[in-house]
Design a protein around this motif. Structure first.
Motif, PDB file in Angstrom:
ATOM      1  N   LEU A  35       0.828  -1.215   0.000  1.00 29.05           N
ATOM      2  CA  LEU A  35       0.000   0.000   0.000  1.00 29.05           C
ATOM      3  C   LEU A  35       0.854   1.253   0.000  1.00 29.05           C
ATOM      4  CD1 LEU A  35      -2.996  -0.725   2.381  1.00 29.05           C
ATOM      5  CD2 LEU A  35      -3.077  -0.139  -0.023  1.00 29.05           C
ATOM      6  N   ASN A  36       1.907   1.267   0.806  1.00 27.57           N
ATOM      7  CA  ASN A  36       2.784   2.430   0.867  1.00 27.57           C
ATOM      8  C   ASN A  36       3.419   2.681  -0.490  1.00 27.57           C
ATOM      9  OD1 ASN A  36       5.670   3.639   1.383  1.00 27.57           O
ATOM     10  ND2 ASN A  36       4.408   4.224   3.126  1.00 27.57           N
ATOM     11  N   GLY A  37       3.928   1.648  -1.116  1.00 29.72           N
ATOM     12  CA  GLY A  37       4.545   1.804  -2.431  1.00 29.72           C
ATOM     13  C   GLY A  37       3.559   2.241  -3.495  1.00 29.72           C
ATOM     14  N   ALA A  38       2.345   1.702  -3.447  1.00 28.11           N
ATOM     15  CA  ALA A  38       1.328   2.075  -4.427  1.00 28.11           C
ATOM     16  C   ALA A  38       0.947   3.547  -4.283  1.00 28.11           C
ATOM     17  CB  ALA A  38       0.091   1.193  -4.257  1.00 28.11           C
ATOM     18  N   PHE A  39       0.768   3.999  -3.052  1.00 27.13           N
ATOM     19  CA  PHE A  39       0.407   5.398  -2.850  1.00 27.13           C
ATOM     20  C   PHE A  39       1.574   6.336  -3.154  1.00 27.13           C
ATOM     21  CE2 PHE A  39      -3.278   3.712  -0.586  1.00 27.13           C
ATOM     22  CZ  PHE A  39      -4.263   4.542  -1.102  1.00 27.13           C
ATOM     23  N   GLU A  40       2.812   5.905  -2.914  1.00 27.63           N
ATOM     24  CA  GLU A  40       3.965   6.706  -3.326  1.00 27.63           C
ATOM     25  C   GLU A  40       4.006   6.830  -4.846  1.00 27.63           C
ATOM     26  OE1 GLU A  40       7.506   4.975  -1.746  1.00 27.63           O
ATOM     27  OE2 GLU A  40       7.073   5.657   0.284  1.00 27.63           O
ATOM     28  N   PHE A  41       3.734   5.730  -5.526  1.00 28.22           N
ATOM     29  CA  PHE A  41       3.722   5.745  -6.991  1.00 28.22           C
ATOM     30  C   PHE A  41       2.640   6.677  -7.526  1.00 28.22           C
ATOM     31  CE2 PHE A  41       2.062   3.941 -10.982  1.00 28.22           C
ATOM     32  CZ  PHE A  41       3.193   4.084 -11.773  1.00 28.22           C
ATOM     33  N   LEU A  42       1.453   6.612  -6.915  1.00 27.42           N
ATOM     34  CA  LEU A  42       0.342   7.433  -7.387  1.00 27.42           C
ATOM     35  C   LEU A  42       0.547   8.922  -7.103  1.00 27.42           C
ATOM     36  CD1 LEU A  42      -2.672   5.170  -6.363  1.00 27.42           C
ATOM     37  CD2 LEU A  42      -1.760   5.571  -8.664  1.00 27.42           C
ATOM     38  N   SER A  43       1.233   9.248  -6.017  1.00 33.26           N
ATOM     39  CA  SER A  43       1.374  10.660  -5.658  1.00 33.26           C
ATOM     40  C   SER A  43       2.682  11.279  -6.123  1.00 33.26           C
ATOM     41  CB  SER A  43       1.253  10.818  -4.145  1.00 33.26           C
ATOM     42  OG  SER A  43       2.352  10.214  -3.491  1.00 33.26           O
ATOM     43  N   ALA A  44       3.621  10.492  -6.629  1.00 33.86           N
ATOM     44  CA  ALA A  44       4.956  11.006  -6.958  1.00 33.86           C
ATOM     45  C   ALA A  44       4.911  12.103  -8.018  1.00 33.86           C
ATOM     46  CB  ALA A  44       5.858   9.869  -7.418  1.00 33.86           C
ATOM     47  N   ALA A  45       4.171  11.896  -9.080  1.00 35.50           N
ATOM     48  CA  ALA A  45       4.130  12.891 -10.150  1.00 35.50           C
ATOM     49  C   ALA A  45       3.505  14.200  -9.668  1.00 35.50           C
ATOM     50  CB  ALA A  45       3.354  12.336 -11.340  1.00 35.50           C
ATOM     51  N   ALA A  46       2.414  14.089  -8.930  1.00 34.41           N
ATOM     52  CA  ALA A  46       1.747  15.303  -8.436  1.00 34.41           C
ATOM     53  C   ALA A  46       2.628  16.041  -7.429  1.00 34.41           C
ATOM     54  CB  ALA A  46       0.409  14.943  -7.797  1.00 34.41           C
ATOM     55  N   LEU A  47       3.264  15.305  -6.527  1.00 37.74           N
ATOM     56  CA  LEU A  47       4.134  15.949  -5.545  1.00 37.74           C
ATOM     57  C   LEU A  47       5.355  16.574  -6.208  1.00 37.74           C
ATOM     58  CD1 LEU A  47       4.029  13.443  -2.554  1.00 37.74           C
ATOM     59  CD2 LEU A  47       2.951  15.681  -2.706  1.00 37.74           C
ATOM     60  N   GLY A  48       5.896  15.924  -7.218  1.00 34.35           N
ATOM     61  CA  GLY A  48       7.026  16.485  -7.951  1.00 34.35           C
ATOM     62  C   GLY A  48       6.659  17.779  -8.657  1.00 34.35           C
ATOM     63  N   GLU A  49       5.503  17.772  -9.284  1.00 34.19           N
ATOM     64  CA  GLU A  49       5.023  18.978  -9.982  1.00 34.19           C
ATOM     65  C   GLU A  49       4.772  20.116  -9.000  1.00 34.19           C
ATOM     66  OE1 GLU A  49       3.982  20.770 -13.608  1.00 34.19           O
ATOM     67  OE2 GLU A  49       4.516  18.673 -13.368  1.00 34.19           O
ATOM     68  N   LEU A  50       4.142  19.793  -7.886  1.00 33.82           N
ATOM     69  CA  LEU A  50       3.859  20.817  -6.877  1.00 33.82           C
ATOM     70  C   LEU A  50       5.137  21.325  -6.209  1.00 33.82           C
ATOM     71  CD1 LEU A  50       0.672  19.291  -5.219  1.00 33.82           C
ATOM     72  CD2 LEU A  50       0.798  21.369  -6.611  1.00 33.82           C
ATOM     73  N   SER A  51       6.097  20.440  -6.000  1.00 30.80           N
ATOM     74  CA  SER A  51       7.340  20.890  -5.372  1.00 30.80           C
ATOM     75  C   SER A  51       8.158  21.764  -6.319  1.00 30.80           C
ATOM     76  CB  SER A  51       8.163  19.708  -4.877  1.00 30.80           C
ATOM     77  OG  SER A  51       8.704  18.983  -5.948  1.00 30.80           O
ATOM     78  N   ASP A  52       8.016  21.568  -7.623  1.00 33.49           N
ATOM     79  CA  ASP A  52       8.665  22.470  -8.579  1.00 33.49           C
ATOM     80  C   ASP A  52       8.046  23.861  -8.509  1.00 33.49           C
ATOM     81  OD1 ASP A  52      10.378  20.528  -9.470  1.00 33.49           O
ATOM     82  OD2 ASP A  52       9.180  20.011 -11.239  1.00 33.49           O
ATOM     83  N   HIS A  53       6.757  23.895  -8.246  1.00 33.43           N
ATOM     84  CA  HIS A  53       6.052  25.179  -8.214  1.00 33.43           C
ATOM     85  C   HIS A  53       6.218  25.893  -6.876  1.00 33.43           C
ATOM     86  CE1 HIS A  53       2.649  27.969  -7.995  1.00 33.43           C
ATOM     87  NE2 HIS A  53       2.766  28.036  -9.319  1.00 33.43           N
ATOM     88  N   PHE A  54       6.057  25.188  -5.759  1.00 30.26           N
ATOM     89  CA  PHE A  54       6.060  25.809  -4.437  1.00 30.26           C
ATOM     90  C   PHE A  54       7.397  25.708  -3.709  1.00 30.26           C
ATOM     91  CE2 PHE A  54       1.547  24.734  -5.054  1.00 30.26           C
ATOM     92  CZ  PHE A  54       1.010  26.013  -4.926  1.00 30.26           C
ATOM     93  N   GLY A  55       8.324  24.938  -4.195  1.00 32.59           N
ATOM     94  CA  GLY A  55       9.611  24.763  -3.533  1.00 32.59           C
ATOM     95  C   GLY A  55       9.670  23.427  -2.822  1.00 32.59           C
TER      96      GLY A  55
END
Length: 116
Positions: A35-55
């Motif tokens: 479950l942890n790996g699946a949720f990391e996989f699902l959120s990685a792209a969104a978190l990466g995009e948001l971290s590029d925008h907000f720091g």
């Protein structure tokens, strides 16, 4: 998680669901890892995009909070504890905590991105 990994199957074995059975505890731990790996996989792209925008710093803190939730829930889920804070549905709480930790992101990724 590397430091806690050897201890987690034992923690899972002592939840009310496993009842001391190491096979059920290890199966529960395996499900938590998936479950942890699946949720990391699902959120990685969104978190990466948001971290590029907000720091990187807010997401570094978010991943730390996710790990705190995960470890804190593991502490409260052991059936051996005779405290009032013990969670009665330890297996469900652990699955939820591992999912939340996965959604919050993986700490080393944000750490490396912040250093680079």
């Amino acid at each position: 998680i590397t430091v806690a990994a050897p201890v987690y199957p034992s923690v899972m074995t002592h939840t009310a669901y496993a009842g001391g059975d190491p096979v059920r505890g290890s199966s529960l731990w395996s499900l938590c890892v998936v479950l942890n790996g699946a949720f990391e996989f699902l959120s990685a792209a969104a978190l990466g995009e948001l971290s590029d925008h907000f720091g990187r710093k807010p997401f570094l803190l978010l991943s730390i909070v996710g790990q705190i939730v995960d470890y804190g829930t593991a502490t409260l889920c052991t059936a051996d504890a005779e405290y009032e804070l013990m969670l009665r549905r330890g297996a469900a709480a652990m699955l939820t905590a591992r999912s939340v930790a996965g959604l919050c992101g993986l700490l080393p990724i944000f750490t490396r991105a912040y250093i680079a």
